[in-house]
Design a protein around this motif. Structure first.
Motif, PDB file in Angstrom:
ATOM      1  N   ASP A 173       0.901  -1.147   0.096  1.00 28.35           N
ATOM      2  CA  ASP A 173       0.079  -0.144   0.081  1.00 28.35           C
ATOM      3  C   ASP A 173       0.840   1.242  -0.019  1.00 28.35           C
ATOM      4  OD1 ASP A 173      -2.353  -1.308  -0.003  1.00 28.35           O
ATOM      5  OD2 ASP A 173      -2.636  -1.468   2.025  1.00 28.35           O
ATOM      6  N   VAL A 174       2.116   1.319   0.617  1.00 26.04           N
ATOM      7  CA  VAL A 174       2.940   2.516   0.693  1.00 26.04           C
ATOM      8  C   VAL A 174       3.503   2.479  -0.729  1.00 26.04           C
ATOM      9  CG1 VAL A 174       5.089   3.386   1.491  1.00 26.04           C
ATOM     10  CG2 VAL A 174       3.596   1.987   3.015  1.00 26.04           C
ATOM     11  N   ARG A 175       3.606   1.488  -1.732  1.00 27.71           N
ATOM     12  CA  ARG A 175       3.835   1.598  -3.028  1.00 27.71           C
ATOM     13  C   ARG A 175       2.996   2.616  -3.829  1.00 27.71           C
ATOM     14  NH1 ARG A 175       5.186  -3.607  -2.406  1.00 27.71           N
ATOM     15  NH2 ARG A 175       7.492  -4.099  -2.315  1.00 27.71           N
ATOM     16  N   ARG A 176       1.741   2.227  -3.445  1.00 28.61           N
ATOM     17  CA  ARG A 176       0.802   3.028  -3.989  1.00 28.61           C
ATOM     18  C   ARG A 176       0.628   4.802  -3.609  1.00 28.61           C
ATOM     19  NH1 ARG A 176      -2.054  -1.689  -2.156  1.00 28.61           N
ATOM     20  NH2 ARG A 176      -2.498  -2.801  -4.158  1.00 28.61           N
ATOM     21  N   LYS A 206       7.652  -9.612  10.375  1.00 25.88           N
ATOM     22  CA  LYS A 206       8.987 -10.266   9.864  1.00 25.88           C
ATOM     23  C   LYS A 206       9.004  -9.470   8.595  1.00 25.88           C
ATOM     24  CE  LYS A 206      11.752 -14.314   8.857  1.00 25.88           C
ATOM     25  NZ  LYS A 206      11.931 -15.673   9.036  1.00 25.88           N
ATOM     26  N   PRO A 207      10.147  -8.805   8.032  1.00 23.09           N
ATOM     27  CA  PRO A 207      10.075  -8.022   6.727  1.00 23.09           C
ATOM     28  C   PRO A 207      10.432  -9.281   5.798  1.00 23.09           C
ATOM     29  CG  PRO A 207      12.193  -7.751   7.863  1.00 23.09           C
ATOM     30  CD  PRO A 207      11.296  -8.573   8.965  1.00 23.09           C
ATOM     31  N   THR A 208       9.404 -10.060   5.336  1.00 19.93           N
ATOM     32  CA  THR A 208       9.585 -11.111   4.474  1.00 19.93           C
ATOM     33  C   THR A 208      10.278 -11.037   2.958  1.00 19.93           C
ATOM     34  OG1 THR A 208       7.343 -11.147   3.760  1.00 19.93           O
ATOM     35  CG2 THR A 208       7.877 -12.471   5.630  1.00 19.93           C
ATOM     36  N   THR A 209       9.826  -9.530   2.524  1.00 20.15           N
ATOM     37  CA  THR A 209      10.254  -8.984   1.315  1.00 20.15           C
ATOM     38  C   THR A 209      11.276  -7.878   1.286  1.00 20.15           C
ATOM     39  OG1 THR A 209       8.409  -7.371   1.203  1.00 20.15           O
ATOM     40  CG2 THR A 209       8.091  -9.542   0.290  1.00 20.15           C
ATOM     41  N   GLY A 210      11.916  -7.798   2.573  1.00 22.73           N
ATOM     42  CA  GLY A 210      13.111  -6.945   2.487  1.00 22.73           C
ATOM     43  C   GLY A 210      12.739  -5.755   3.343  1.00 22.73           C
ATOM     44  N   ALA A 269      12.668   1.294   0.083  1.00 20.02           N
ATOM     45  CA  ALA A 269      13.386   2.556  -0.285  1.00 20.02           C
ATOM     46  C   ALA A 269      14.400   2.492  -1.495  1.00 20.02           C
ATOM     47  CB  ALA A 269      14.058   2.981   0.924  1.00 20.02           C
ATOM     48  N   GLU A 270      15.079   1.292  -1.557  1.00 18.72           N
ATOM     49  CA  GLU A 270      16.035   0.935  -2.646  1.00 18.72           C
ATOM     50  C   GLU A 270      15.359   0.983  -3.898  1.00 18.72           C
ATOM     51  OE1 GLU A 270      17.993  -2.361  -1.227  1.00 18.72           O
ATOM     52  OE2 GLU A 270      19.256  -1.256   0.401  1.00 18.72           O
ATOM     53  N   GLU A 271      14.221   0.174  -4.063  1.00 19.89           N
ATOM     54  CA  GLU A 271      13.533  -0.057  -5.163  1.00 19.89           C
ATOM     55  C   GLU A 271      12.711   1.274  -5.849  1.00 19.89           C
ATOM     56  OE1 GLU A 271      10.733  -3.025  -4.121  1.00 19.89           O
ATOM     57  OE2 GLU A 271      11.946  -4.576  -4.326  1.00 19.89           O
ATOM     58  N   THR A 272      12.383   2.054  -4.896  1.00 12.91           N
ATOM     59  CA  THR A 272      11.633   3.195  -5.318  1.00 12.91           C
ATOM     60  C   THR A 272      12.627   4.411  -5.376  1.00 12.91           C
ATOM     61  OG1 THR A 272      10.964   3.572  -2.998  1.00 12.91           O
ATOM     62  CG2 THR A 272       9.582   2.409  -4.633  1.00 12.91           C
ATOM     63  N   ASN A 273      13.592   4.573  -4.732  1.00  5.09           N
ATOM     64  CA  ASN A 273      14.831   5.489  -4.749  1.00  5.09           C
ATOM     65  C   ASN A 273      14.099   6.697  -3.740  1.00  5.09           C
ATOM     66  OD1 ASN A 273      17.053   7.047  -5.417  1.00  5.09           O
ATOM     67  ND2 ASN A 273      16.005   8.168  -6.934  1.00  5.09           N
ATOM     68  N   VAL A 274      13.519   6.229  -2.674  1.00  3.09           N
ATOM     69  CA  VAL A 274      13.149   7.137  -1.561  1.00  3.09           C
ATOM     70  C   VAL A 274      13.949   6.867  -0.212  1.00  3.09           C
ATOM     71  CG1 VAL A 274      11.142   7.460  -0.062  1.00  3.09           C
ATOM     72  CG2 VAL A 274      10.742   7.069  -2.460  1.00  3.09           C
ATOM     73  N   GLU A 275      14.382   7.896   0.357  1.00  2.00           N
ATOM     74  CA  GLU A 275      15.141   7.804   1.593  1.00  2.00           C
ATOM     75  C   GLU A 275      14.662   7.099   2.490  1.00  2.00           C
ATOM     76  OE1 GLU A 275      17.796  10.349   4.509  1.00  2.00           O
ATOM     77  OE2 GLU A 275      17.333  11.306   2.638  1.00  2.00           O
ATOM     78  N   LEU A 276      15.185   5.981   3.312  1.00  3.54           N
ATOM     79  CA  LEU A 276      14.922   5.573   4.523  1.00  3.54           C
ATOM     80  C   LEU A 276      15.218   6.348   5.677  1.00  3.54           C
ATOM     81  CD1 LEU A 276      13.378   3.257   6.074  1.00  3.54           C
ATOM     82  CD2 LEU A 276      15.394   1.933   6.120  1.00  3.54           C
ATOM     83  N   LEU A 277      14.410   6.935   6.347  1.00  5.28           N
ATOM     84  CA  LEU A 277      14.735   8.173   7.383  1.00  5.28           C
ATOM     85  C   LEU A 277      15.174   7.327   8.603  1.00  5.28           C
ATOM     86  CD1 LEU A 277      11.781  10.680   6.844  1.00  5.28           C
ATOM     87  CD2 LEU A 277      14.184  10.794   6.146  1.00  5.28           C
ATOM     88  N   GLY A 278      14.471   6.046   8.702  1.00  3.77           N
ATOM     89  CA  GLY A 278      14.885   5.523   9.909  1.00  3.77           C
ATOM     90  C   GLY A 278      13.899   4.161  10.275  1.00  3.77           C
TER      91      GLY A 278
END
Length: 336
Positions: free
Chosen positions: A232-235, A270-274, A280-289
């Motif tokens: 849903d965050v991808r959307r 559990k982060p089953t898909t990373g 963040a890496e896939e979408t070129n968005v910064e992971l703030l934390g």
């Protein structure tokens, strides 16, 4: 002790409802309203008995008359930040409140929280303002203050009881959002944090439209590690890019469980898909934390107090403060 500004008159949900756009009683669920430029033309109008009447109306439709008033109010707001989440229950409102408490920890920083979760307003409870009301004066509606430099506005302040449901279609929601933006007398604000409901619907489109001229500094997207939230965050990321809202970054909430006794951390979701890192890496968005799950965060929200102040030694507090420092850095970098 709450520093609440008391004014001669209070504002109720009935008064607000009476001033918002009316729609026909037999209108479909997402009716844009008879005053909208889309009246009779949107997809929601298909099959409506009033479609032909609305579409053929000769009444001139121009720019929203609220826009100049919103632009004037927002001129005194330095930074406007949207807090979004595609999925409900990821801790978005709690994060918004903790972000507000952190900004307001500097007495010189004026902070406001605009609660646009109209059907599920939780900001009043999380900020310890559940029993307060909005007061009106000649200068507009006065927000409710949790402390001298931290104020909030929410439909929750307008309801007779916390048990009352808000059952409004799109036009009335949009009308209330416009009123919050043009009628609330915030004064000068360093930061306005806009807490939104889950998804990408009326409230999101309205606030982006109304603040387009004033400028939105960016959006913070809140998620949890599991794929059901990430999808849903991808959307939500796609929404921001389509409407031109800059993305400040992604926050992974409930990233692990911190034992209050031994301070060790275990993975609950559990982060089953990373997890958010992979997204963040896939979408070129910064992971703030990433903020670990500390059960005392929920306790602080229920009691309406600052988790950061009450539990400064928690790993979650450290994560919150690191994220907030990074947000400030990004805003400064973009200003240059």
């Amino acid at each position: 002790m709450l520093a609440v500004q008391h004014q001669p008159a209070t504002t109720t949900s009935d008064q607000v409802s009476a001033s918002l756009p009316d729609i026909p009683s037999n209108a479909p669920q997402h009716c844009p309203g008879t005053e909208s430029e889309l009246a009779g033309k949107s997809d929601a109008c298909n099959g409506c008995a009033n479609q032909e009447i609305c579409a053929s109306s000769t009444k001139p439709k121009g720019p929203d008359p609220a826009l100049p008033f919103i632009r004037e109010r927002m001129a005194d707001v330095k930074h406007k930040i949207l807090v979004l989440s595609g999925k409900g229950g990821v801790g978005k409102s709690t994060f918004t409140a903790q972000l507000a408490w952190a900004f307001a920890s500097d007495e010189a920083t004026q902070t406001g929280v605009l609660d646009l979760d109209i059907c599920g307003p939780s900001i009043p409870t999380i900020l310890g303002l559940a029993n307060e009301q909005v007061h009106s004066s000649s200068s507009g509606w006065s927000p409710v203050y949790a402390q001298p430099n931290l104020a909030a506005i929410s439909v929750g302040f307008l309801l007779p009881s916390a048990k009352d449901a808000v059952m409004w279609r799109g036009p009335k929601k949009n009308g209330l959002i416009a009123q919050f933006l043009k009628d609330v007398d915030w004064g000068y604000l360093d930061y306005m944090l806009v807490d939104t409901p889950p998804g990408t619907s009326d409230e999101h489109l309205s606030v982006v439209q109304y603040l387009k001229e004033s400028g939105i500094d960016g959006a913070i997207l809140v998620t949890t590690p599991q794929e059901v939230a990430l999808q849903d965050v991808r959307r939500e990321i796609d929404f921001c890019r389509k409407v031109g809202v800059p993305i400040l970054g992604l926050v992974e909430n409930m990233a692990g469980f911190v034992c209050p006794g031994c301070k060790t951390e275990s993975k609950i979701f559990k982060p089953t898909t990373g997890g958010a890192k992979r997204l963040a890496e896939e979408t070129n968005v910064e992971l703030l934390g990433s903020v670990p799950l500390d059960p005392r965060i929920g306790k602080s929200a229920d009691y309406g107090v600052s988790f950061l102040d009450d539990y400064p030694d928690s790993p979650a507090t450290t994560a919150y403060l690191d994220i907030i420092d990074r947000i400030k850095e990004i805003l400064e970098e973009r200003k240059q």
